[in-house]
Design an enzyme around this catalytic site. Structure first.
Site, PDB file in Angstrom:
ATOM      1  N   TYR A 155       0.848  -1.210   0.000  1.00 33.92           N
ATOM      2  CA  TYR A 155       0.000   0.000   0.000  1.00 33.92           C
ATOM      3  C   TYR A 155       0.878   1.253   0.000  1.00 33.92           C
ATOM      4  O   TYR A 155       0.678   2.172  -0.798  1.00 33.92           O
ATOM      5  CB  TYR A 155      -0.917  -0.032   1.220  1.00 33.92           C
ATOM      6  CG  TYR A 155      -1.900   1.120   1.280  1.00 33.92           C
ATOM      7  CD1 TYR A 155      -3.042   1.126   0.475  1.00 33.92           C
ATOM      8  CD2 TYR A 155      -1.689   2.206   2.137  1.00 33.92           C
ATOM      9  CE1 TYR A 155      -3.943   2.189   0.524  1.00 33.92           C
ATOM     10  CE2 TYR A 155      -2.583   3.266   2.188  1.00 33.92           C
ATOM     11  CZ  TYR A 155      -3.709   3.243   1.382  1.00 33.92           C
ATOM     12  OH  TYR A 155      -4.592   4.302   1.435  1.00 33.92           O
ATOM     13  N   LYS A 159       1.251   4.196  -2.906  1.00 34.42           N
ATOM     14  CA  LYS A 159       0.912   5.602  -2.653  1.00 34.42           C
ATOM     15  C   LYS A 159       2.121   6.521  -2.855  1.00 34.42           C
ATOM     16  O   LYS A 159       1.978   7.643  -3.316  1.00 34.42           O
ATOM     17  CB  LYS A 159       0.318   5.751  -1.246  1.00 34.42           C
ATOM     18  CG  LYS A 159      -1.029   5.015  -1.071  1.00 34.42           C
ATOM     19  CD  LYS A 159      -2.091   5.539  -2.034  1.00 34.42           C
ATOM     20  CE  LYS A 159      -3.463   4.961  -1.744  1.00 34.42           C
ATOM     21  NZ  LYS A 159      -4.505   5.520  -2.635  1.00 34.42           N
TER      22      LYS A 159
HETATM   23  P1  NAI Z   1     -13.889   3.346   0.357  1.00 31.11           P
HETATM   24  O1  NAI Z   1     -13.584   1.899   0.498  1.00 31.11           O
HETATM   25  O2  NAI Z   1     -14.950   3.980   1.174  1.00 31.11           O
HETATM   26  O3  NAI Z   1     -14.176   3.705  -1.170  1.00 31.11           O
HETATM   27  C1  NAI Z   1     -13.363   3.233  -2.205  1.00 31.11           C
HETATM   28  C2  NAI Z   1     -14.210   3.042  -3.435  1.00 31.11           C
HETATM   29  O4  NAI Z   1     -13.355   2.623  -4.490  1.00 31.11           O
HETATM   30  C3  NAI Z   1     -15.283   1.970  -3.271  1.00 31.11           C
HETATM   31  O5  NAI Z   1     -16.532   2.435  -3.739  1.00 31.11           O
HETATM   32  C4  NAI Z   1     -14.766   0.810  -4.120  1.00 31.11           C
HETATM   33  O6  NAI Z   1     -15.794   0.018  -4.697  1.00 31.11           O
HETATM   34  C5  NAI Z   1     -13.972   1.558  -5.177  1.00 31.11           C
HETATM   35  N1  NAI Z   1     -12.953   0.707  -5.809  1.00 31.11           N
HETATM   36  C6  NAI Z   1     -12.070  -0.089  -5.195  1.00 31.11           C
HETATM   37  N2  NAI Z   1     -11.326  -0.739  -6.098  1.00 31.11           N
HETATM   38  C7  NAI Z   1     -11.756  -0.334  -7.316  1.00 31.11           C
HETATM   39  C8  NAI Z   1     -11.370  -0.651  -8.638  1.00 31.11           C
HETATM   40  N3  NAI Z   1     -10.426  -1.554  -8.902  1.00 31.11           N
HETATM   41  N4  NAI Z   1     -12.009  -0.033  -9.657  1.00 31.11           N
HETATM   42  C9  NAI Z   1     -12.973   0.858  -9.406  1.00 31.11           C
HETATM   43  N5  NAI Z   1     -13.399   1.190  -8.173  1.00 31.11           N
HETATM   44  C10 NAI Z   1     -12.783   0.596  -7.130  1.00 31.11           C
HETATM   45  O7  NAI Z   1     -12.467   4.043   0.616  1.00 31.11           O
HETATM   46  P2  NAI Z   1     -12.025   5.565   0.816  1.00 31.11           P
HETATM   47  O8  NAI Z   1     -11.473   5.663   2.171  1.00 31.11           O
HETATM   48  O9  NAI Z   1     -13.025   6.516   0.351  1.00 31.11           O
HETATM   49  O10 NAI Z   1     -10.765   5.552  -0.175  1.00 31.11           O
HETATM   50  C11 NAI Z   1     -10.641   6.388  -1.288  1.00 31.11           C
HETATM   51  C12 NAI Z   1      -9.172   6.626  -1.531  1.00 31.11           C
HETATM   52  O11 NAI Z   1      -8.627   7.297  -0.398  1.00 31.11           O
HETATM   53  C13 NAI Z   1      -8.337   5.365  -1.709  1.00 31.11           C
HETATM   54  O12 NAI Z   1      -7.413   5.557  -2.756  1.00 31.11           O
HETATM   55  C14 NAI Z   1      -7.607   5.215  -0.385  1.00 31.11           C
HETATM   56  O13 NAI Z   1      -6.399   4.539  -0.517  1.00 31.11           O
HETATM   57  C15 NAI Z   1      -7.431   6.667  -0.009  1.00 31.11           C
HETATM   58  N6  NAI Z   1      -7.173   6.899   1.410  1.00 31.11           N
HETATM   59  C16 NAI Z   1      -8.142   6.667   2.349  1.00 31.11           C
HETATM   60  C17 NAI Z   1      -7.885   6.878   3.685  1.00 31.11           C
HETATM   61  C18 NAI Z   1      -8.903   6.667   4.759  1.00 31.11           C
HETATM   62  O14 NAI Z   1      -8.574   6.739   5.945  1.00 31.11           O
HETATM   63  N7  NAI Z   1     -10.157   6.426   4.435  1.00 31.11           N
HETATM   64  C19 NAI Z   1      -6.551   7.332   4.118  1.00 31.11           C
HETATM   65  C20 NAI Z   1      -5.621   7.575   3.060  1.00 31.11           C
HETATM   66  C21 NAI Z   1      -5.936   7.360   1.743  1.00 31.11           C
END
Ligand code: NAI
Length: 251
Positions: A155, A159
């Site tokens: 991960y 990033k």
């Molecule tokens: P989440 O799990 O709530 O939403 C992620 C969305 O991406 C989901 O709707 C999922 O279906 C979609 N997704 C996953 N793999 C996919 C793929 N191969 N193709 C298309 N869609 C896909 O997660 P969140 O927290 O909103 O994450 C969004 C971004 O933020 C990610 O890149 C994550 O790494 C990043 N992030 C999140 C943090 C947190 O604490 N929530 C912290 C740091 C970064």
């Protein structure tokens, strides 16, 4: 709010969490939004929510690790709304929590494939669509893009890669009027954060938050507000940068 009036935007990972919050803010700002996610039902619900508020949106099912899907996504935006001005490449997965030697090659490829190659696939097609008239791209990195994330080596590598990709492309495409930036969220209240907390040593997320300046997790909207600003003309002098939105976790 009308900072994105008349613009056409793509948001990946828009069915939930930070992506969903950004899709809603973009639409409220006047943009036509392509809600892209691998999960159709929740994605369609976001489209319905936008339509219910009088906005314009379209759902596109994509797996960002597929170049074909990403090419089709950009084409869908252009076919339906006539152009592409904004892209928030945000879809990502956390993967499992284990020592580096136990991360596993299949897992490594899966995390890199979604979090880094997925953004590369999207950018290739977005840049081609934006080159003639300019635009703004924001990629989701993480605090794990600027510092260690023990037991999440794949991960963290993905990033860190997002930031390198963002900076390099920004250098190349400034002359085309395309600004490219990244955001680095800290702990944001989404399904992914819950999943990570459950997989980690009990209490470790709380300890992380206690060491941050604001001593709390963020709301998805608080990260999405930064994305909205970066995509708007208000950020006209901002490119090749990565912004922490982490409550002071890395300060
Ligand atoms: P989440 O799990 O709530 O939403 C992620 C969305 O991406 C989901 O709707 C999922 O279906 C979609 N997704 C996953 N793999 C996919 C793929 N191969 N193709 C298309 N869609 C896909 O997660 P969140 O927290 O909103 O994450 C969004 C971004 O933020 C990610 O890149 C994550 O790494 C990043 N992030 C999140 C943090 C947190 O604490 N929530 C912290 C740091 C970064």
């Amino acid at each position: 709010m009308s900072e994105l009036q008349g613009k056409v935007a793509i948001v990946t990972g828009a069915a939930a969490g930070i992506g969903r919050a950004a899709a809603l803010l973009f639409a409220r700002g006047g943009a036509s939004v392509v809600v892209a996610d691998r999960v159709e039902e929740a994605g369609q619900a976001v489209v319905a929510e936008i339509a219910g508020e009088g906005g314009r949106a379209l759902f596109r099912r994509v797996d960002v690790s597929s170049e074909e899907d990403c090419a089709g996504l950009v084409q869908a935006a252009v076919d339906r709304f006539g152009r592409l001005d904004i892209a928030f490449n945000n879809a990502g997965i956390a993967g499992h929590v284990s020592k580096t030697e136990d991360q596993g090659l299949e897992h490594w490829h899966r995390i890199l494939g979604v979090n880094l190659t997925g953004i590369f696939h999207c950018m290739v097609h977005e840049l081609r669509a934006m080159k003639a008239h300019g635009g703004a791209i924001v990629n989701t990195a993480s605090v794990a893009g600027v510092r260690a994330a023990p037991y999440s080596a794949a991960y963290a590598a993905s990033k860190h890669g997002v930031i390198g990709l963002t900076r390099s492309a920004a250098r190349e495409y400034g002359r085309h009027g395309i600004r490219i930036n990244a955001i680095c969220p800290g702990v944001v209240k989404t399904a992914m954060a819950e999943e990570l907390a459950a997989a980690s040593v009990p209490g470790s997320t709380e300890a992380l938050l206690a060491a941050s300046i604001l001593r709390r997790a963020g709301e998805p909207e608080e990260a999405a507000e930064l994305v909205l600003w970066l995509c708007s003309d208000k950020a006209s002098f901002v490119t090749g940068a990565h912004y922490m939105v982490d409550g002071g976790l890395t300060a």
